[in-house]
Scaffold this motif. Structure first.
Motif, PDB file in Angstrom:
ATOM      1  N   PRO A   1      24.897  78.541  60.928  1.00 46.42           N
ATOM      2  CA  PRO A   1      24.820  77.148  60.519  1.00 46.42           C
ATOM      3  C   PRO A   1      26.175  76.438  60.621  1.00 46.42           C
ATOM      4  O   PRO A   1      27.206  77.085  60.762  1.00 46.42           O
ATOM      5  CB  PRO A   1      24.444  77.270  59.042  1.00 46.42           C
ATOM      6  CG  PRO A   1      25.164  78.505  58.589  1.00 46.42           C
ATOM      7  CD  PRO A   1      25.078  79.450  59.762  1.00 46.42           C
ATOM      8  N   THR A   2      26.131  75.101  60.515  1.00 40.17           N
ATOM      9  CA  THR A   2      27.366  74.312  60.521  1.00 40.17           C
ATOM     10  C   THR A   2      27.240  73.154  59.529  1.00 40.17           C
ATOM     11  O   THR A   2      26.169  72.932  58.957  1.00 40.17           O
ATOM     12  CB  THR A   2      27.662  73.790  61.938  1.00 40.17           C
ATOM     13  OG1 THR A   2      28.990  73.265  61.982  1.00 40.17           O
ATOM     14  CG2 THR A   2      26.704  72.663  62.337  1.00 40.17           C
ATOM     15  N   TYR A   3      28.339  72.429  59.325  1.00 36.61           N
ATOM     16  CA  TYR A   3      28.352  71.283  58.407  1.00 36.61           C
ATOM     17  C   TYR A   3      27.372  70.216  58.909  1.00 36.61           C
ATOM     18  O   TYR A   3      27.491  69.745  60.030  1.00 36.61           O
ATOM     19  CB  TYR A   3      29.777  70.739  58.325  1.00 36.61           C
ATOM     20  CG  TYR A   3      29.910  69.406  57.639  1.00 36.61           C
ATOM     21  CD1 TYR A   3      29.316  69.170  56.394  1.00 36.61           C
ATOM     22  CD2 TYR A   3      30.650  68.380  58.217  1.00 36.61           C
ATOM     23  CE1 TYR A   3      29.447  67.936  55.770  1.00 36.61           C
ATOM     24  CE2 TYR A   3      30.796  67.147  57.592  1.00 36.61           C
ATOM     25  CZ  TYR A   3      30.179  66.934  56.374  1.00 36.61           C
ATOM     26  OH  TYR A   3      30.309  65.721  55.762  1.00 36.61           O
TER      27      TYR A   3
ATOM     28  N   TYR B   1      23.464  70.878  71.943  1.00 35.46           N
ATOM     29  CA  TYR B   1      24.225  71.836  71.145  1.00 35.46           C
ATOM     30  C   TYR B   1      24.031  73.236  71.685  1.00 35.46           C
ATOM     31  O   TYR B   1      22.952  73.588  72.164  1.00 35.46           O
ATOM     32  CB  TYR B   1      23.754  71.823  69.683  1.00 35.46           C
ATOM     33  CG  TYR B   1      24.098  70.550  68.947  1.00 35.46           C
ATOM     34  CD1 TYR B   1      25.406  70.277  68.576  1.00 35.46           C
ATOM     35  CD2 TYR B   1      23.111  69.622  68.626  1.00 35.46           C
ATOM     36  CE1 TYR B   1      25.720  69.098  67.894  1.00 35.46           C
ATOM     37  CE2 TYR B   1      23.410  68.445  67.948  1.00 35.46           C
ATOM     38  CZ  TYR B   1      24.715  68.192  67.589  1.00 35.46           C
ATOM     39  OH  TYR B   1      25.027  67.036  66.925  1.00 35.46           O
ATOM     40  N   ASP B   2      25.071  74.040  71.586  1.00 33.27           N
ATOM     41  CA  ASP B   2      24.916  75.470  71.868  1.00 33.27           C
ATOM     42  C   ASP B   2      25.573  76.226  70.715  1.00 33.27           C
ATOM     43  O   ASP B   2      26.490  75.716  70.069  1.00 33.27           O
ATOM     44  CB  ASP B   2      25.558  75.839  73.209  1.00 33.27           C
ATOM     45  CG  ASP B   2      25.049  77.189  73.721  1.00 33.27           C
ATOM     46  OD1 ASP B   2      24.181  77.814  73.060  1.00 33.27           O
ATOM     47  OD2 ASP B   2      25.530  77.636  74.778  1.00 33.27           O
ATOM     48  N   ARG B   3      25.060  77.435  70.506  1.00 36.69           N
ATOM     49  CA  ARG B   3      25.505  78.220  69.361  1.00 36.69           C
ATOM     50  C   ARG B   3      26.819  78.950  69.645  1.00 36.69           C
ATOM     51  O   ARG B   3      26.898  79.770  70.545  1.00 36.69           O
ATOM     52  CB  ARG B   3      24.430  79.250  69.023  1.00 36.69           C
ATOM     53  CG  ARG B   3      24.816  80.125  67.875  1.00 36.69           C
ATOM     54  CD  ARG B   3      23.727  81.125  67.606  1.00 36.69           C
ATOM     55  NE  ARG B   3      23.995  81.815  66.359  1.00 36.69           N
ATOM     56  CZ  ARG B   3      23.152  82.622  65.776  1.00 36.69           C
ATOM     57  NH1 ARG B   3      21.978  82.851  66.306  1.00 36.69           N
ATOM     58  NH2 ARG B   3      23.469  83.218  64.646  1.00 36.69           N
TER      59      ARG B   3
ATOM     60  N   ASN C   1      17.936  75.338  56.467  1.00 43.40           N
ATOM     61  CA  ASN C   1      17.652  74.848  57.821  1.00 43.40           C
ATOM     62  C   ASN C   1      18.357  73.533  58.145  1.00 43.40           C
ATOM     63  O   ASN C   1      18.583  73.226  59.304  1.00 43.40           O
ATOM     64  CB  ASN C   1      16.132  74.729  58.051  1.00 43.40           C
ATOM     65  CG  ASN C   1      15.499  73.712  57.137  1.00 43.40           C
ATOM     66  OD1 ASN C   1      15.831  73.643  55.953  1.00 43.40           O
ATOM     67  ND2 ASN C   1      14.609  72.902  57.665  1.00 43.40           N
ATOM     68  N   ALA C   2      18.741  72.784  57.109  1.00 45.26           N
ATOM     69  CA  ALA C   2      19.438  71.508  57.349  1.00 45.26           C
ATOM     70  C   ALA C   2      20.752  71.715  58.105  1.00 45.26           C
ATOM     71  O   ALA C   2      21.258  70.788  58.730  1.00 45.26           O
ATOM     72  CB  ALA C   2      19.738  70.826  56.028  1.00 45.26           C
ATOM     73  N   PHE C   3      21.291  72.912  58.051  1.00 45.04           N
ATOM     74  CA  PHE C   3      22.613  73.159  58.632  1.00 45.04           C
ATOM     75  C   PHE C   3      22.549  73.759  60.036  1.00 45.04           C
ATOM     76  O   PHE C   3      23.559  74.168  60.583  1.00 45.04           O
ATOM     77  CB  PHE C   3      23.407  74.109  57.723  1.00 45.04           C
ATOM     78  CG  PHE C   3      23.538  73.596  56.315  1.00 45.04           C
ATOM     79  CD1 PHE C   3      24.510  72.657  56.003  1.00 45.04           C
ATOM     80  CD2 PHE C   3      22.690  74.024  55.309  1.00 45.04           C
ATOM     81  CE1 PHE C   3      24.640  72.167  54.721  1.00 45.04           C
ATOM     82  CE2 PHE C   3      22.811  73.537  54.013  1.00 45.04           C
ATOM     83  CZ  PHE C   3      23.785  72.605  53.717  1.00 45.04           C
ATOM     84  N   TYR C   4      21.336  73.841  60.576  1.00 45.56           N
ATOM     85  CA  TYR C   4      21.173  74.433  61.903  1.00 45.56           C
ATOM     86  C   TYR C   4      20.842  73.349  62.916  1.00 45.56           C
ATOM     87  O   TYR C   4      19.910  72.565  62.707  1.00 45.56           O
ATOM     88  CB  TYR C   4      20.044  75.469  61.891  1.00 45.56           C
ATOM     89  CG  TYR C   4      20.440  76.761  61.202  1.00 45.56           C
ATOM     90  CD1 TYR C   4      20.734  77.894  61.949  1.00 45.56           C
ATOM     91  CD2 TYR C   4      20.542  76.824  59.820  1.00 45.56           C
ATOM     92  CE1 TYR C   4      21.105  79.073  61.330  1.00 45.56           C
ATOM     93  CE2 TYR C   4      20.918  77.996  59.186  1.00 45.56           C
ATOM     94  CZ  TYR C   4      21.198  79.117  59.952  1.00 45.56           C
ATOM     95  OH  TYR C   4      21.580  80.271  59.331  1.00 45.56           O
TER      96      TYR C   4
END
Ligand SMILES: Cc1ncc(COP(=O)(O)O)c(C=O)c1O
Length: 408
Positions: free
Chosen positions: A127-129, A143-145, A365-368
């Motif tokens: 996840p990210t901010y 986006y890429d992981r 899930n909000a951070f993905y």
């Protein structure tokens, strides 16, 4: 009725309301124990220092300047304080390498604007901010992981981008006490990130919003300091350091900064001139005074309180969480990240937790960027006293135990 949806630019279509920010409005009710909001405890703000600073400014020779328009780069005295701090961290910055923003959030928006054409790739952790995703989304990226634990060759990122007809522009992440996991990069991961950025010839956006909130362990080098060492000086670096006074002094005054090579600083200044001309002059002046007089004391004060709260939450998790639930053990910041068994869904768990336990958290899930991560949740310990943390985690543990037993 006017058809607003039909007339929006394509970029506005990706600006969906953040579920969490909407949710947070409902969660802060008095009978709820909320571990949801990732905000500083207002009881710890240096009110007296700010009162003195504002009164000093408004009754002194700078009063006119304080209420006047000012330069887009930011108040020089504040930038000088930041230069000293960055130099103490091994970064050979000068005044022209520092640009003041209205919070580091604004820096993320401007960087999205300057770097992303529609379809360009942004590498972010999973996840990210979520505020970074919100800021970048408006510029229509792919986006890429970014996964530093895998040993993927850097070319894997560019190959995937090529295939999608895209180009990788930057990697964004927090090296210290990330939101939402609380975790930090190891020195090896920091090197690896810079290696990837070198190999792909892309920018690194280092989000340092929580960097001053360390409760144990040794301070790590910033990515920008490492980049300075590798490249021979700040003017050769590809890293953009985004700092903030929000977590230490006050988020309400909206003061942050970018430290980077001068070409990008000059572009940021142009972006700011177009957007809001400059950050509020008087707030920059007040932050400068409070930072000069009491930054270290303030950091020590909040770190003592937050350390105690982090410890209380870690202990309560160990005491009350059922088997199968795992969590991070952050050395700083405001968050602990829970991993539930795969079959559980934290979005479904939240209404249940609110109803039966009166405990709030943020579903993971909000951070993905791809909306996955449903078996995770974020807990913040910054705003609750240790005994409240103990009670809240006890209740949350009971909800999780029941759910796990029912699913077994
Ligand atoms: C990781 C991270 N970056 C940036 C921000 C934005 O902070 P500010 O704009 O107040 O500096 C936040 C706020 O919560 C954050 O968690």
């Amino acid at each position: 009725m006017f058809d607003w949806e039909e007339i929006y630019a394509t970029r506005a279509k990706r600006m969906g309301a953040s579920e969490i920010r909407e949710l947070l409005k409902l969660l802060e009710q008095p009978d709820i124990i909320s571990f949801a909001g990732g905000i500083p405890d207002p009881a710890l703000f240096p009110n007296d220092a700010f009162q003195e600073a504002y009164s000093d400014i408004l009754s002194g020779p700078e009063a006119g300047q304080a209420l006047q328009y000012s330069v887009s780069e930011g108040y020089p005295r504040l930038r000088e304080w930041i230069v000293k701090r960055m130099r103490a961290r091994g970064i050979d910055a000068d005044l022209e390498n520092i640009f003041i923003t209205s919070g580091s959030q604004q820096a993320l928006d401007y960087l999205g604007k300057l770097l992303l054409s529609p379809g360009d790739t942004a590498l972010v952790s999973w996840p990210t901010y979520l505020g970074a995703l919100q800021a970048f989304n408006a510029y229509e990226p792919r986006y890429d992981r970014l996964d530093l634990s895998r040993n993927a060759a850097p070319e894997a990122y560019s190959a995937a981008a090529d295939k999608a007809g895209s180009r990788v522009k930057f990697a964004y992440l927090s090296a210290d006490f990330a939101n939402p996991t609380g975790e930090s990069l190891t020195p090896m991961e920091r090197e690896k990130l810079l290696d990837i950025a070198d190999a792909l010839d892309i920018v690194v956006i280092e989000d340092a919003a929580y960097r001053a909130l360390r409760y144990e362990g040794e301070r790590q080098k910033t990515l920008l300091a490492m980049d300075c060492e590798r490249s021979g000086g700040i003017e050769n670096t590809r890293t953009l350091y985004c700092g903030s006074f929000s977590k230490t002094l006050s988020p309400g005054l909206r003061v942050g900064w970018v430290c980077a090579a001068t070409p990008i600083i000059k572009r940021l200044v142009l972006a700011k001139q177009a957007a809001d001309l400059h950050s509020p002059t008087i707030n920059q002046m007040a932050i400068a005074r409070v930072a000069e007089n009491s930054f270290e004391a303030q950091a020590e004060k909040i770190n003592t309180v937050y350390r105690e709260r982090r410890d209380a939450m870690l202990k309560a998790l160990a005491d009350y969480m059922p088997a199968g639930v795992e969590w991070t053990r952050p050395e700083g910041g405001m968050f602990i990240w829970l991993t539930l068994p795969e079959r559980m869904d934290a979005t479904e768990l939240l209404p249940l937790s609110l109803k039966t336990a009166k405990v709030a958290f943020v579903p993971g899930n909000a951070f993905y960027a791809d909306g996955s991560g449903r078996n995770h949740l974020r807990l913040s310990f910054s705003c609750s006293a240790p005994e409240v943390i103990d009670e809240g985690i006890r209740r949350l543990g009971a909800v999780l135990s029941e759910e796990l037993a029912a699913a077994a």
